[in-house]
Design an enzyme around this catalytic site. Structure first.
Site, PDB file in Angstrom:
ATOM      1  CE  LYS A 168      -2.027   2.836   2.799  1.00 39.39           C
ATOM      2  NZ  LYS A 168      -1.919   4.070   1.976  1.00 39.39           N
ATOM      3  CB  SER A 206       3.677   9.920  12.011  1.00 35.98           C
ATOM      4  OG  SER A 206       2.476   9.222  12.278  1.00 35.98           O
ATOM      5  CB  VAL A 232       0.418   6.332  11.895  1.00 35.66           C
ATOM      6  CG1 VAL A 232      -0.177   5.166  11.112  1.00 35.66           C
ATOM      7  CG2 VAL A 232      -0.385   7.604  11.639  1.00 35.66           C
ATOM      8  N   GLY A 233       2.506   4.765  13.773  1.00 30.04           N
ATOM      9  CA  GLY A 233       3.293   3.547  14.052  1.00 30.04           C
ATOM     10  C   GLY A 233       2.841   2.876  15.341  1.00 30.04           C
ATOM     11  CD  GLU A 255      13.174   2.547  10.312  1.00 28.00           C
ATOM     12  OE1 GLU A 255      13.391   3.609  10.922  1.00 28.00           O
ATOM     13  OE2 GLU A 255      13.719   1.483  10.585  1.00 28.00           O
ATOM     14  CB  CYS A 261      12.313   9.881   8.777  1.00 25.26           C
ATOM     15  SG  CYS A 261      13.098   8.619   7.855  1.00 25.26           S
ATOM     16  CD  GLU A 303       9.356  13.433  11.955  1.00 19.13           C
ATOM     17  OE1 GLU A 303       8.338  12.762  12.199  1.00 19.13           O
ATOM     18  OE2 GLU A 303      10.349  12.993  11.347  1.00 19.13           O
TER      19      GLU A 303
HETATM   20  C1  UN1 Z   1      13.603   8.718   4.980  1.00 19.18           C
HETATM   21  O1  UN1 Z   1      13.708   9.918   5.126  1.00 19.18           O
HETATM   22  O2  UN1 Z   1      12.539   8.153   5.301  1.00 19.18           O
HETATM   23  O3  UN1 Z   1      19.616   8.702   4.465  1.00 19.18           O
HETATM   24  C2  UN1 Z   1      14.649   7.856   4.399  1.00 19.18           C
HETATM   25  C3  UN1 Z   1      18.737   9.254   3.802  1.00 19.18           C
HETATM   26  C4  UN1 Z   1      18.054   8.474   2.706  1.00 19.18           C
HETATM   27  C5  UN1 Z   1      16.862   7.737   3.235  1.00 19.18           C
HETATM   28  C6  UN1 Z   1      15.902   8.597   4.000  1.00 19.18           C
HETATM   29  N1  UN1 Z   1      18.987   7.563   2.109  1.00 19.18           N
HETATM   30  O4  UN1 Z   1      18.366  10.391   4.035  1.00 19.18           O
END
Ligand code: UN1
Length: 494
Positions: free
Chosen positions: A175, A229, A232-233, A250, A284, A385
């Protein structure tokens, strides 16, 4: 005419049971609609889960090196289509073209790297404590894997999940985020073109609230791999706990760069601009906290503000653009709300802090690169965040204080330190509480063959990338073979 796309369930392209669709629009220009996608609900998820469960029984019997050959071919197709995919990605989610190319490249790297596991997937053979007895462990697939991916890396992150799931012999329900359904669709088409039996991979479009929520709760799903997020995680984890189901999560980050008084300041400013404003701060791993020694805070901040003010906003397809739009209306509202929060908290807004509306920018969700200085570690803008082009500068008096501030957040994904002192660099590697630490480089730029993930509210103990990703998508099975021809009793017959 807007193209209307479908779900892939049981090897067939089908509409959502509801018959409804949603629009996929360009965040740089809302008039540019890339397509309409099925708005799936629990009925579509149910059909997908049943199809996946039945395909799993066949797919798990295909030898892993044969499964991997299909994935290598998918890697080759990704190489061939890199430019097209990158352009579509920029249209679909806004990041500048060279970053979209990087996203596709990360997908290529992951696909090739993990396809190699088709001829490894190694286990353990070890002596038994009894004579004429064999002991070993092997990896076996988990079953039906639900892969729920975000919009900020619309090709790379699907490869992090779907490719290892497939090489290990799982059937997949994918999804993609509702903001990037087209890249999800194109990735699935590439896997089919590479020769993947279509019933092995289900593509279900829709929102997290409808399709996602049904997916994580479906009894035939054996594992959920989710990126999104922390809020939600947590819901995903609770839903999976009730079903005794594995989930790998993640989630958010509040990553930081430590700039020590002995740092190469030009290099540190380069790193802060790339880490903070690359992908419009929507990674992230984005560096949203700059923890700077007070002896260089002024010089560093002045240089940073000069650079941030000059960054050119615009459509990521234009060669002069340095920062693309924010993903959607809800997100730009959220980013702007944090600017208000920062001001109310008493931080110094040095640049940005506003929605950009002039000329062509009025058609999209553009936010001015924003720098807050004199930020205190307890302020919300230093704790939460934001996921946008907003960075905070936190002055500190010492390395020890910098580490305390760095660790004083609920997240633990990526950290960095700029210093020329090797002793400090090694202390930082040990003391920074995070899944990733960079020395003299910003917080972004992870490579696929090393583990990726974080601690505290960022993760739940799993890692994507590296050989470690296989621990998400396989179960360990331990096998003992007794060829003595008699009953031998472990721990008893000593
Ligand atoms: C993400 O932001 O969810 O190291 C992944 C990095 C990328 C992956 C980011 N290779 O910023």
């Amino acid at each position: 005419m807007t193209q209307v796309y479908k779900n892939l369930i049981g090897g067939k392209w089908v509409e959502a049971a509801s018959g409804q669709t949603f629009a996929d629009a360009n965040p740089a220009n809302g008039e540019d609609v890339l397509g309409r996608f099925p708005r799936s609900d629990a009925r579509d998820v149910d059909a997908a889960a049943r199809a996946a469960a039945s395909a799993f029984e066949r797919w798990r019997r295909v030898p892993a090196p044969r499964r991997a050959e299909i994935l290598y071919r998918a890697g080759e197709i990704l190489v061939r289509k890199k430019e097209d995919l990158a352009r579509t990605m920029t249209r679909e989610m806004g990041k500048v073209l060279k970053e979209s190319r990087g996203d596709v490249q990360e997908g290529i790297d992951m696909t090739y790297y993990i396809a190699g596991e088709g001829r490894r997937l190694t286990g353990q053979t070890t002596p038994s404590e009894l004579p004429d007895k064999w002991a070993m462990s092997v990896r076996v697939p988990v079953g039906v894997a639900a892969c729920i991916t975000p919009w900020n890396f619309p090709l790379a992150i699907p490869t992090w999940k779907v490719v290892p799931a497939l090489v290990a012999g799982n059937a997949v329900i994918f999804k993609p985020a509702e903001d990037t359904p087209l890249l999800g669709h194109l990735f699935v088409e590439i896997l089919l073109e590479a020769g993947l039996p279509p019933e092995v991979l289900q593509l279900v479009h829709g929102t997290g609230e409808e399709a996602g929520a049904a997916l994580v709760r479906h009894p035939l799903v054996n594992l959920v791999s989710f990126t999104g997020s922390s809020e939600v995680g947590q819901d995903v984890a609770v839903a999976c706990a009730k079903e005794h189901r594995r989930c790998s999560l993640e989630m958010g980050g509040k990553n930081c760069i430590l700039v020590m008084e002995d740092a190469d300041l030009d290099l540190a400013v380069d790193g802060a601009v790339w880490g903070g404003f690359g992908t419009t701060g929507q990674r992230c791993t984005a560096a949203s906290r700059l923890i700077v020694h007070e002896a260089v805070a002024r010089e560093f901040t002045d240089a940073l503000v000069k650079r941030a003010t000059r960054l050119r906003l615009g459509d990521g397809l234009l060669p002069e653009t340095e920062v693309g739009p924010v993903i959607n209306e809800a997100q730009i509202t959220r980013v702007h709300r944090y600017t208000e929060v920062g001001k109310t908290e008493g931080a110094d807004l040095l640049c940005g802090g506003a929605i950009a509306r002039e000329g062509a920018l009025a058609k999209g969700y553009f936010y001015r690169p924003t720098v807050f200085a004199k930020v205190k570690p307890t302020m919300r803008i230093a704790q939460e965040e934001i996921f946008g082009p907003t960075v905070t500068v936190l002055p500190v008096r010492s390395f020890e204080e910098a580490v305390t501030v760095a660790n004083g957040v609920r997240y633990g994904l990526s950290t960095a330190i700029y210093t020329r002192d090797v002793n400090r660099a090694f202390r930082a590697m040990g003391d920074l509480q995070a899944g990733i630490t960079y020395v003299n480089a910003p917080t972004i730029g992870a490579e696929v063959h090393l583990p990726f993930g974080g601690i505290k509210a960022t993760g739940n103990g799993h890692r994507e990338g590296g050989p470690q990703v296989l621990d998400i998508f396989t179960e360990w099975k331990t096998i003992y073979v007794d060829y003595s021809g008699r009953l031998q009793r472990a721990q008893i017959d000593v």
